[in-house]
Each structure stands twice: as C-alpha cells, then as structure tokens.
Write an enzyme that holds these catalytic residues in place. Structure first.
Site, PDB file in Angstrom:
ATOM      1  N   GLY A  11       0.835  -1.212   0.000  1.00 58.04           N
ATOM      2  CA  GLY A  11       0.000   0.000   0.000  1.00 58.04           C
ATOM      3  C   GLY A  11       0.863   1.253   0.000  1.00 58.04           C
ATOM      4  NE  ARG A  72      -1.152  -4.902  -0.646  1.00 56.71           N
ATOM      5  CZ  ARG A  72      -1.963  -3.859  -0.415  1.00 56.71           C
ATOM      6  NH1 ARG A  72      -2.968  -3.606  -1.210  1.00 56.71           N
ATOM      7  NH2 ARG A  72      -1.759  -3.080   0.637  1.00 56.71           N
ATOM      8  CG  ASP A 103       5.077  -7.428   7.894  1.00 54.80           C
ATOM      9  OD1 ASP A 103       4.228  -6.929   7.146  1.00 54.80           O
ATOM     10  OD2 ASP A 103       4.806  -8.260   8.775  1.00 54.80           O
ATOM     11  CB  THR A 126       2.584   0.820   5.992  1.00 47.53           C
ATOM     12  OG1 THR A 126       1.202   0.626   6.368  1.00 47.53           O
ATOM     13  CG2 THR A 126       3.437   0.456   7.187  1.00 47.53           C
ATOM     14  CG  ASP A 128      -1.778  -0.203   7.888  1.00 45.46           C
ATOM     15  OD1 ASP A 128      -2.672   0.634   7.679  1.00 45.46           O
ATOM     16  OD2 ASP A 128      -1.597  -1.209   7.171  1.00 45.46           O
ATOM     17  CG  ASP A 130       1.215  -2.745   9.967  1.00 47.31           C
ATOM     18  OD1 ASP A 130       2.086  -2.058   9.389  1.00 47.31           O
ATOM     19  OD2 ASP A 130       0.457  -3.506   9.349  1.00 47.31           O
ATOM     20  NE  ARG A 172      -2.045  -4.752   5.856  1.00 46.58           N
ATOM     21  CZ  ARG A 172      -1.265  -5.219   4.902  1.00 46.58           C
ATOM     22  NH1 ARG A 172      -1.340  -6.479   4.553  1.00 46.58           N
ATOM     23  NH2 ARG A 172      -0.422  -4.436   4.285  1.00 46.58           N
TER      24      ARG A 172
HETATM   25  P1  ADP Z   1       3.231  -4.845   2.852  1.00 43.92           P
HETATM   26  O1  ADP Z   1       4.573  -4.785   2.241  1.00 43.92           O
HETATM   27  O2  ADP Z   1       2.610  -3.512   3.045  1.00 43.92           O
HETATM   28  O3  ADP Z   1       3.188  -5.723   4.092  1.00 43.92           O
HETATM   29  P2  ADP Z   1       1.999  -6.993   1.307  1.00 43.92           P
HETATM   30  O4  ADP Z   1       1.917  -7.945   2.451  1.00 43.92           O
HETATM   31  O5  ADP Z   1       0.840  -6.896   0.380  1.00 43.92           O
HETATM   32  O6  ADP Z   1       2.249  -5.492   1.770  1.00 43.92           O
HETATM   33  O7  ADP Z   1       3.313  -7.383   0.490  1.00 43.92           O
HETATM   34  C1  ADP Z   1       3.697  -6.617  -0.643  1.00 43.92           C
HETATM   35  C2  ADP Z   1       4.319  -7.524  -1.656  1.00 43.92           C
HETATM   36  O8  ADP Z   1       5.497  -8.135  -1.102  1.00 43.92           O
HETATM   37  C3  ADP Z   1       3.456  -8.699  -2.076  1.00 43.92           C
HETATM   38  O9  ADP Z   1       2.520  -8.360  -3.061  1.00 43.92           O
HETATM   39  C4  ADP Z   1       4.505  -9.664  -2.600  1.00 43.92           C
HETATM   40  O10 ADP Z   1       4.920  -9.268  -3.878  1.00 43.92           O
HETATM   41  C5  ADP Z   1       5.656  -9.441  -1.634  1.00 43.92           C
HETATM   42  N1  ADP Z   1       5.581 -10.438  -0.550  1.00 43.92           N
HETATM   43  C6  ADP Z   1       4.769 -10.430   0.536  1.00 43.92           C
HETATM   44  N2  ADP Z   1       4.953 -11.531   1.280  1.00 43.92           N
HETATM   45  C7  ADP Z   1       5.898 -12.278   0.656  1.00 43.92           C
HETATM   46  C8  ADP Z   1       6.517 -13.541   0.900  1.00 43.92           C
HETATM   47  N3  ADP Z   1       6.186 -14.286   1.966  1.00 43.92           N
HETATM   48  N4  ADP Z   1       7.431 -13.985   0.026  1.00 43.92           N
HETATM   49  C9  ADP Z   1       7.771 -13.257  -1.059  1.00 43.92           C
HETATM   50  N5  ADP Z   1       7.210 -12.057  -1.353  1.00 43.92           N
HETATM   51  C10 ADP Z   1       6.298 -11.559  -0.521  1.00 43.92           C
HETATM   52  O1  F6P Z   2      -1.676  -1.343   4.560  1.00 40.40           O
HETATM   53  C1  F6P Z   2      -2.257  -0.144   4.184  1.00 40.40           C
HETATM   54  C2  F6P Z   2      -3.746  -0.290   3.988  1.00 40.40           C
HETATM   55  O2  F6P Z   2      -4.267   0.970   3.619  1.00 40.40           O
HETATM   56  C3  F6P Z   2      -4.508  -0.862   5.165  1.00 40.40           C
HETATM   57  O3  F6P Z   2      -4.745   0.108   6.159  1.00 40.40           O
HETATM   58  C4  F6P Z   2      -5.763  -1.347   4.500  1.00 40.40           C
HETATM   59  O4  F6P Z   2      -6.331  -2.410   5.225  1.00 40.40           O
HETATM   60  C5  F6P Z   2      -5.249  -1.853   3.164  1.00 40.40           C
HETATM   61  O5  F6P Z   2      -4.008  -1.202   2.934  1.00 40.40           O
HETATM   62  C6  F6P Z   2      -6.164  -1.550   2.015  1.00 40.40           C
HETATM   63  O6  F6P Z   2      -5.626  -2.153   0.889  1.00 40.40           O
HETATM   64  P1  F6P Z   2      -6.127  -1.852  -0.605  1.00 40.40           P
HETATM   65  O7  F6P Z   2      -5.509  -0.549  -1.012  1.00 40.40           O
HETATM   66  O8  F6P Z   2      -5.609  -2.992  -1.379  1.00 40.40           O
HETATM   67  O9  F6P Z   2      -7.609  -1.740  -0.558  1.00 40.40           O
END
Ligand code: ADP
Ligand code: F6P
Length: 321
Positions: A11, A72, A103, A126, A128, A130, A172
């Site tokens: 995000g 994503r 993360d 982010t 959040d 978090d 989140r």
């Molecule tokens: P954030 O980075 O905000 O936590 P996501 O959890 O959606 O957001 O992760 C962002 C991107 O990072 C995912 O779309 C994916 O491409 C990559 N990613 C997340 N988790 C993993 C994982 N366990 N292994 C490899 N790539 C990951």
């Molecule tokens: O992680 C950032 C965030 O805005 C969260 O607060 C929310 O739950 C999520 O992303 C929304 O994701 P999307 O933009 O895919 O609707």
C-alpha cells in the site's frame, strides 16, 4: 557497491516520495548509480527498471503517493518468479536494493537476498504503523492528520444532530491509527483489535455521556475490529441516540505528506544508503526513541511489537468518558 535499485511495494503512504528522493540523492552523493523499479515486485519481474536521474526525483518531496507506483505481486512468493526478477537486476549490475513498504515487502526482499545474493534494506512505508522495529512508519503522521481533519468535521454535524458517529479508520490488524486519532481528536469511544471490545461497555459509556449533557459521541473504530455495520447494528440495540457510521477509506492514504513524515522518510533513507555504501544489507531501518536504528530484516516478522498501543488505549479510555 556501484549500483542500487529503489522500489515501493504494498500500500502507498504519504512520504514515500521523500524517501525515494533522499535515497536517490544520497546514493548519488556517495557515487552510486541509482535505478528505479516501477510497480514494486510486479515491475521488477516484468523488467520495469530504469536509470533514475535528477529529473525523476525533482519536485516529488511534497507529493503524496509514490512516483515509482506500487503494486501487490502474489507471484513473488514463488522462487521461480523471484529468479526472473533477480536476472533483470543482475543484467544491469545492480547489487543493492532499497524497498519501501511493509513487512510483506521485506519478506520478498529477504528471499531475493538469500537466493540471489543482493544486499537489501527495508524502509517502513505504511500508514498502519504496524511494523515491528520502528516506533513510527512513513505515512502514519500524515494519515493521522487526515483522520483528525475528518473528526473535526464529523463532530460538527454529530453535535448539531446529537448523534453518535462511528468512524472506521484503516490500520489492517493494528489499532495504532485509531488510538492516536482518539487521543488527538478527543474521541468519545474507541474499539481496537488488540483488545476485547464489549459493545455493552461502549453503549454504557454513551448513555453515561448523554446523562451528563454531552451532545455527541465520536467513536473511533479500527478496521481490524470487524464489520462496522454489524457494530452499528449491535450498538443501535443498546443506545437511545441516533447512530451513523462513516468509513474513511482510501482518503486516508493520500494527501501532502506532513513535515514530520518527510523528515522521517529522509532520515531513514539516508541510513539505508549508508548501510549499502558500506556493502552491508539484510536490515530494516527504523526510528526508536528518536534515534535511527537498524535491525535484522527478519526482526519485522520475528520480533515483538511494542505494546504502547495498549497503554495509549487506557489513557484514551479515561479521557473519552
Ligand atoms: P506490505 O509490504 O505492506 O506488508 P503486502 O503484504 O501486500 O504489503 O506485500 C507486498 C508484496 O510483497 C506482495 O505483493 C509480494 O509481492 C511481496 N511479498 C509479501 N509476502 C511475501 C513472501 N512471503 N514472500 C515473497 N514475497 C512476498
Ligand atoms: O496497509 C495499508 C492499507 O491501507 C490498510 O490500512 C488497508 O487495510 C489496506 O491497505 C487496504 O488495501 P487496498 O488498497 O488494497 O484496498
């Protein structure tokens, strides 16, 4: 290290552009060549990688969102696709990677590092708040101020109509935005996912407030608590006030980054480049007690989150009565 790449992932968050700018300028200052990756890991494996010059970062510091775009990319969890991404980076001689995200994005970077030898650094981007290993994330402060602006407006109409308004905020699974918004916005009730939230308690609190002549109630509800319409329905059964729900939604992700977020982003990005310039990696950068710190990147999923949100909740709970 001669060449690095910067990407934003997950995000978006206000202040990501300030981080991109600072990382790029600092890297150039240290004699490194900088590449940008568009659309996060999605673009990395589709070869959307370009040399980032001064024009790209010019004038972005005060813009919300991310000039690199973000996405994503579920395929990145598959080593086969990570190998394609690694090949795209290696072909250009890129050795170091700065990933700005949450993360999940750090996990992707960590795997890329372990499997293909890149030096990676994670910056917490982010709204959040978090991410373990940092007191604040880039974007949290701007988002908080957006919520506060909305609360002021909602309080005007809530008072005129003597209503209870439930305000759903993002986060989140974390209650940080809700807690901070309640404290700074003078909220009159608070529901967060870190704690049990008996609706009876909230209803009692609202009735008590009305018995002492209060004309409105603004209740902060973190999205991780559950469906706001279900909460509204349960509350309506127990209070005599009119109840409305407002979901602030993606408006919370946009807007001009606050000065605090820009400075935070800049400090963290400068540290990221210092790490890479020393040919090190495998870390995330954070801010703790006002100091820029580094942790092993896996700390983001193996460490323990500071539970100051609970302490702040207790304060907010007393002040909201
Ligand atoms: P954030 O980075 O905000 O936590 P996501 O959890 O959606 O957001 O992760 C962002 C991107 O990072 C995912 O779309 C994916 O491409 C990559 N990613 C997340 N988790 C993993 C994982 N366990 N292994 C490899 N790539 C990951
Ligand atoms: O992680 C950032 C965030 O805005 C969260 O607060 C929310 O739950 C999520 O992303 C929304 O994701 P999307 O933009 O895919 O609707």
């Amino acid at each position: 290290m001669k060449r690095i790449a910067i990407l934003t992932s997950g995000g978006d968050a206000p202040g990501m552009n300030a981080a991109i700018r600072a990382a790029a300028k600092m890297a150039q200052y240290k004699g490194m060549e900088v590449y940008g990756v568009r659309r996060g890991y999605h673009g990395m494996l589709r070869d959307e990688i370009f040399p980032m010059d001064g024009r790209f970062i010019s004038g972005i510091i005060d813009r919300g969102g991310t000039a690199l775009l973000t996405a994503r990319c579920p395929e990145f969890k598959d080593p086969k696709f990570r190998a394609i991404a690694a090949e795209n980076l290696k072909r250009r001689g890129i050795e170091g990677i700065v990933v700005i995200g949450g993360d999940g994005s750090y996990r992707g970077a960590d795997l890329l590092s372990k499997e293909h030898g890149f030096k990676v650094v994670g910056l917490p981007g982010t709204i959040d708040n978090d991410i373990i290993g940092t007191d604040f994330t880039i974007g949290f402060d701007t988002c908080l101020n957006t919520i506060l602006d909305a609360i002021s407006k909602l309080r005007d109409t809530a008072t005129s109509h003597e209503r209870t308004i439930l305000v759903e905020v993002m986060g989140r699974r974390a209650g940080d935005l809700a807690v901070h918004a309640c404290l700074a916005g003078g909220g009159d009730g608070l529901l967060i996912p870190e704690l049990e939230n008996p609706i009876e308690m909230l209803a009692y609190q609202i009735q008590e407030r009305r018995n002492t002549g209060r004309l409105h109630d603004i209740v902060l509800v973190a999205e991780g608590v559950g469906n706001i319409l279900d909460i509204e329905a349960e509350l309506k059964k127990r209070v005599s006030t009119e109840v409305r729900s407002v979901v602030l939604g993606h408006v919370q992700r946009g807007g001009t980054p606050s000065g605090r977020d820009r400075v935070l982003a800049t400090r963290l990005a400068a540290k990221a480049i210092e790490v890479l310039a020393n040919d090190e990696g495998g870390v995330m950068i954070g801010i703790e007690d006002g100091q820029v710190v580094t942790h092993e990147i896996s700390y983001a999923w193996e460490g323990t989150k500071k539970q100051d949100v609970i302490e702040l909740y207790r304060m907010a709970d007393i002040l909201s009565r």
